[in-house]
Design a protein around this motif. Sequence first.
Motif, PDB file in Angstrom:
ATOM      1  N   LEU A  38       0.767  -1.196  -0.038  1.00 32.33           N
ATOM      2  CA  LEU A  38       0.152  -0.135  -0.025  1.00 32.33           C
ATOM      3  C   LEU A  38       0.644   1.407   0.075  1.00 32.33           C
ATOM      4  N   GLN A  39       1.953   1.316   0.619  1.00 31.42           N
ATOM      5  CA  GLN A  39       2.713   2.541   0.844  1.00 31.42           C
ATOM      6  C   GLN A  39       3.518   2.653  -0.575  1.00 31.42           C
ATOM      7  N   ARG A  40       3.938   1.297  -0.959  1.00 31.45           N
ATOM      8  CA  ARG A  40       4.388   1.793  -2.610  1.00 31.45           C
ATOM      9  C   ARG A  40       3.556   2.346  -3.359  1.00 31.45           C
ATOM     10  N   MET A  56      -6.742   5.069  -0.133  1.00 28.76           N
ATOM     11  CA  MET A  56      -5.586   4.402   0.203  1.00 28.76           C
ATOM     12  C   MET A  56      -5.136   4.672   1.710  1.00 28.76           C
ATOM     13  N   LYS A  57      -5.204   6.036   1.599  1.00 27.56           N
ATOM     14  CA  LYS A  57      -4.617   6.482   3.252  1.00 27.56           C
ATOM     15  C   LYS A  57      -5.866   5.975   4.463  1.00 27.56           C
ATOM     16  N   GLU A  58      -6.989   5.885   4.311  1.00 31.44           N
ATOM     17  CA  GLU A  58      -7.946   5.168   5.169  1.00 31.44           C
ATOM     18  C   GLU A  58      -7.384   3.781   5.632  1.00 31.44           C
ATOM     19  N   ARG A  59      -6.976   2.906   4.520  1.00 28.91           N
ATOM     20  CA  ARG A  59      -6.430   1.765   4.804  1.00 28.91           C
ATOM     21  C   ARG A  59      -5.296   1.604   5.350  1.00 28.91           C
ATOM     22  N   TYR A  60      -4.328   2.487   4.906  1.00 26.08           N
ATOM     23  CA  TYR A  60      -3.029   2.827   5.703  1.00 26.08           C
ATOM     24  C   TYR A  60      -2.942   2.999   7.182  1.00 26.08           C
ATOM     25  N   ILE A  61      -4.015   3.858   7.533  1.00 26.31           N
ATOM     26  CA  ILE A  61      -4.172   4.421   8.938  1.00 26.31           C
ATOM     27  C   ILE A  61      -4.883   3.065   9.536  1.00 26.31           C
ATOM     28  N   ALA A  62      -5.732   2.311   9.188  1.00 27.84           N
ATOM     29  CA  ALA A  62      -6.303   1.240   9.862  1.00 27.84           C
ATOM     30  C   ALA A  62      -5.001   0.043   9.785  1.00 27.84           C
ATOM     31  N   LEU A  63      -4.192  -0.156   8.862  1.00 24.11           N
ATOM     32  CA  LEU A  63      -3.221  -1.303   8.941  1.00 24.11           C
ATOM     33  C   LEU A  63      -2.038  -0.774  10.096  1.00 24.11           C
ATOM     34  N   LYS A  64      -1.869   0.493  10.075  1.00 22.05           N
ATOM     35  CA  LYS A  64      -0.914   1.113  11.157  1.00 22.05           C
ATOM     36  C   LYS A  64      -1.539   0.926  12.637  1.00 22.05           C
TER      37      LYS A  64
END
Length: 82
Positions: A38-40, A56-64
């Motif tokens: 996702l970060q890539r 993508m940022k929403e998923r990024y935050i959830a994964l964090k």
Amino acid sequence: MIITNSRRIYEKAVENIEIMEVAEKEQMQKNVEEFDRLQRFMALVDDKESAVYKAMKERYIALKVILTASGINLTELDRIKE
């Protein structure tokens, strides 16, 4: 007879716990891989205000949150740092 049955129940419980631990480790590995991927993708987006980037940022935050709550140190894994 009672001891044998108790032993079987105990062994089955231990086996179930071991299976759950393996499943948890596999899920954690999938989450780390998704976080990396996702970060890539996020790094490729020029328009940070686009709907795609925001999703993508929403998923990024959830994964964090998931990874941090699971005890994963994100210091080296987190390249976006948002």
